[in-house]
Design a protein around this motif. Structure first.
Motif, PDB file in Angstrom:
ATOM      1  N   GLU A   2      19.645 -27.011  24.353  1.00 50.73           N
ATOM      2  CA  GLU A   2      18.892 -28.002  25.109  1.00 50.73           C
ATOM      3  C   GLU A   2      18.175 -28.929  24.129  1.00 50.73           C
ATOM      4  O   GLU A   2      17.631 -28.473  23.131  1.00 50.73           O
ATOM      5  CB  GLU A   2      17.861 -27.261  25.978  1.00 50.73           C
ATOM      6  CG  GLU A   2      17.039 -28.144  26.853  1.00 50.73           C
ATOM      7  CD  GLU A   2      16.079 -27.343  27.726  1.00 50.73           C
ATOM      8  OE1 GLU A   2      15.754 -27.850  28.805  1.00 50.73           O
ATOM      9  OE2 GLU A   2      15.654 -26.243  27.335  1.00 50.73           O
ATOM     10  N   ASP A  14       7.008 -26.703  16.336  1.00 49.90           N
ATOM     11  CA  ASP A  14       8.449 -26.445  16.230  1.00 49.90           C
ATOM     12  C   ASP A  14       9.123 -27.381  15.226  1.00 49.90           C
ATOM     13  O   ASP A  14       9.939 -26.953  14.408  1.00 49.90           O
ATOM     14  CB  ASP A  14       9.122 -26.587  17.591  1.00 49.90           C
ATOM     15  CG  ASP A  14       8.794 -25.436  18.536  1.00 49.90           C
ATOM     16  OD1 ASP A  14       8.308 -24.379  18.076  1.00 49.90           O
ATOM     17  OD2 ASP A  14       9.022 -25.599  19.751  1.00 49.90           O
ATOM     18  N   LEU A  46      13.873 -32.437  19.889  1.00 51.58           N
ATOM     19  CA  LEU A  46      13.994 -31.078  19.361  1.00 51.58           C
ATOM     20  C   LEU A  46      15.141 -30.367  20.073  1.00 51.58           C
ATOM     21  O   LEU A  46      15.266 -30.443  21.306  1.00 51.58           O
ATOM     22  CB  LEU A  46      12.687 -30.303  19.576  1.00 51.58           C
ATOM     23  CG  LEU A  46      11.498 -30.953  18.888  1.00 51.58           C
ATOM     24  CD1 LEU A  46      10.547 -31.518  19.921  1.00 51.58           C
ATOM     25  CD2 LEU A  46      10.787 -29.993  17.992  1.00 51.58           C
ATOM     26  N   TYR A  48      16.859 -26.865  21.064  1.00 51.94           N
ATOM     27  CA  TYR A  48      16.494 -25.461  21.271  1.00 51.94           C
ATOM     28  C   TYR A  48      17.727 -24.653  21.645  1.00 51.94           C
ATOM     29  O   TYR A  48      18.554 -25.090  22.434  1.00 51.94           O
ATOM     30  CB  TYR A  48      15.465 -25.323  22.396  1.00 51.94           C
ATOM     31  CG  TYR A  48      14.106 -25.857  22.020  1.00 51.94           C
ATOM     32  CD1 TYR A  48      13.174 -25.046  21.388  1.00 51.94           C
ATOM     33  CD2 TYR A  48      13.764 -27.175  22.297  1.00 51.94           C
ATOM     34  CE1 TYR A  48      11.922 -25.536  21.043  1.00 51.94           C
ATOM     35  CE2 TYR A  48      12.512 -27.667  21.959  1.00 51.94           C
ATOM     36  CZ  TYR A  48      11.599 -26.850  21.329  1.00 51.94           C
ATOM     37  OH  TYR A  48      10.365 -27.327  20.980  1.00 51.94           O
ATOM     38  N   GLN A  49      17.800 -23.467  21.076  1.00 54.14           N
ATOM     39  CA  GLN A  49      18.817 -22.494  21.470  1.00 54.14           C
ATOM     40  C   GLN A  49      18.078 -21.179  21.665  1.00 54.14           C
ATOM     41  O   GLN A  49      17.398 -20.703  20.741  1.00 54.14           O
ATOM     42  CB  GLN A  49      19.898 -22.367  20.398  1.00 54.14           C
ATOM     43  CG  GLN A  49      21.071 -21.521  20.853  1.00 54.14           C
ATOM     44  CD  GLN A  49      22.256 -21.676  19.922  1.00 54.14           C
ATOM     45  OE1 GLN A  49      22.148 -21.437  18.736  1.00 54.14           O
ATOM     46  NE2 GLN A  49      23.379 -22.083  20.468  1.00 54.14           N
ATOM     47  N   ALA A  51      15.379 -20.565  23.238  1.00 57.74           N
ATOM     48  CA  ALA A  51      13.939 -20.809  23.058  1.00 57.74           C
ATOM     49  C   ALA A  51      13.502 -20.978  21.604  1.00 57.74           C
ATOM     50  O   ALA A  51      12.320 -21.054  21.314  1.00 57.74           O
ATOM     51  CB  ALA A  51      13.110 -19.710  23.730  1.00 57.74           C
ATOM     52  N   HIS A  52      14.459 -21.041  20.671  1.00 56.07           N
ATOM     53  CA  HIS A  52      14.125 -21.263  19.257  1.00 56.07           C
ATOM     54  C   HIS A  52      14.520 -22.681  18.877  1.00 56.07           C
ATOM     55  O   HIS A  52      15.631 -23.123  19.165  1.00 56.07           O
ATOM     56  CB  HIS A  52      14.867 -20.273  18.341  1.00 56.07           C
ATOM     57  CG  HIS A  52      14.447 -18.860  18.556  1.00 56.07           C
ATOM     58  ND1 HIS A  52      13.177 -18.396  18.283  1.00 56.07           N
ATOM     59  CD2 HIS A  52      15.137 -17.799  19.018  1.00 56.07           C
ATOM     60  CE1 HIS A  52      13.096 -17.120  18.573  1.00 56.07           C
ATOM     61  NE2 HIS A  52      14.271 -16.725  19.024  1.00 56.07           N
ATOM     62  N   CYS A  53      13.609 -23.396  18.209  1.00 52.97           N
ATOM     63  CA  CYS A  53      13.919 -24.744  17.754  1.00 52.97           C
ATOM     64  C   CYS A  53      14.842 -24.655  16.548  1.00 52.97           C
ATOM     65  O   CYS A  53      14.532 -23.981  15.562  1.00 52.97           O
ATOM     66  CB  CYS A  53      12.635 -25.491  17.394  1.00 52.97           C
ATOM     67  SG  CYS A  53      12.935 -27.225  17.009  1.00 52.97           S
ATOM     68  N   THR A  56      15.678 -31.052  14.672  1.00 47.88           N
ATOM     69  CA  THR A  56      14.697 -32.051  15.074  1.00 47.88           C
ATOM     70  C   THR A  56      15.019 -33.417  14.468  1.00 47.88           C
ATOM     71  O   THR A  56      15.766 -33.519  13.497  1.00 47.88           O
ATOM     72  CB  THR A  56      13.263 -31.606  14.650  1.00 47.88           C
ATOM     73  OG1 THR A  56      12.317 -32.521  15.188  1.00 47.88           O
ATOM     74  CG2 THR A  56      13.116 -31.549  13.146  1.00 47.88           C
TER      75      THR A  56
END
Length: 143
Positions: A2, A14, A46, A48-49, A51-53, A56
């Motif tokens: 995302e 992040d 940013l 995210y996969q 919930a981890h960034c 960026t």
């Protein structure tokens, strides 16, 4: 995966973790050069996969229809999977939606082919920025 666009207050933690890993640890950019006066006013994309960034980039409005993309970074284990392309496409779309006529960036020389695939063209000669060889690039947007 995302891609979210956030202001600096929401993106800072992040975005800085990714930039610290890529620029400061991996590329040896001096830490004092990593954060600058443009971060607070920039829009930050940013990736995210789970919930981890993992990546960026930022978009700065320089005025007069000119925007600048910068601080593009993707964690090493997620490169060559389209993450950077999606971040860049999001930032270009955002610039267009804000009336951009052109977008500039300072590309590390080894990243020039990546940006060229998305329509950016090189300008001028190479130069050193934070000890890394760069070249300016521009994307002209039709009205």
């Amino acid at each position: 995966m995302e891609i979210l666009t956030k202001p600096w207050k929401e993106a800072e933690e992040d975005a800085f973790l990714v930039r610290q890993e890529v620029f400061i640890r991996e590329q040896k950019v001096p830490a004092k050069l990593e954060l600058d006066e443009f971060d607070p006013s920039a829009a930050h994309a940013l990736a995210y996969q789970a919930a981890h960034c993992i990546g960026t980039g930022r978009l700065v409005d320089l005025g007069g229809g000119l925007f600048q993309i910068g601080r593009m970074a993707v964690l090493a284990q997620f490169r060559n999977q389209g993450v950077g392309r999606q971040i860049l496409e999001r930032l270009v779309h955002l610039a267009r939606s804000q009336g951009a006529e052109s977008i500039v960036l300072h590309s590390q020389v080894n990243a020039i082919p990546f940006y060229e695939k998305l329509g950016f063209q090189t300008q001028g000669s190479t130069y050193s920025e934070a000890g890394i060889t760069h070249r300016n690039m521009i994307l002209l947007l039709p009205n």
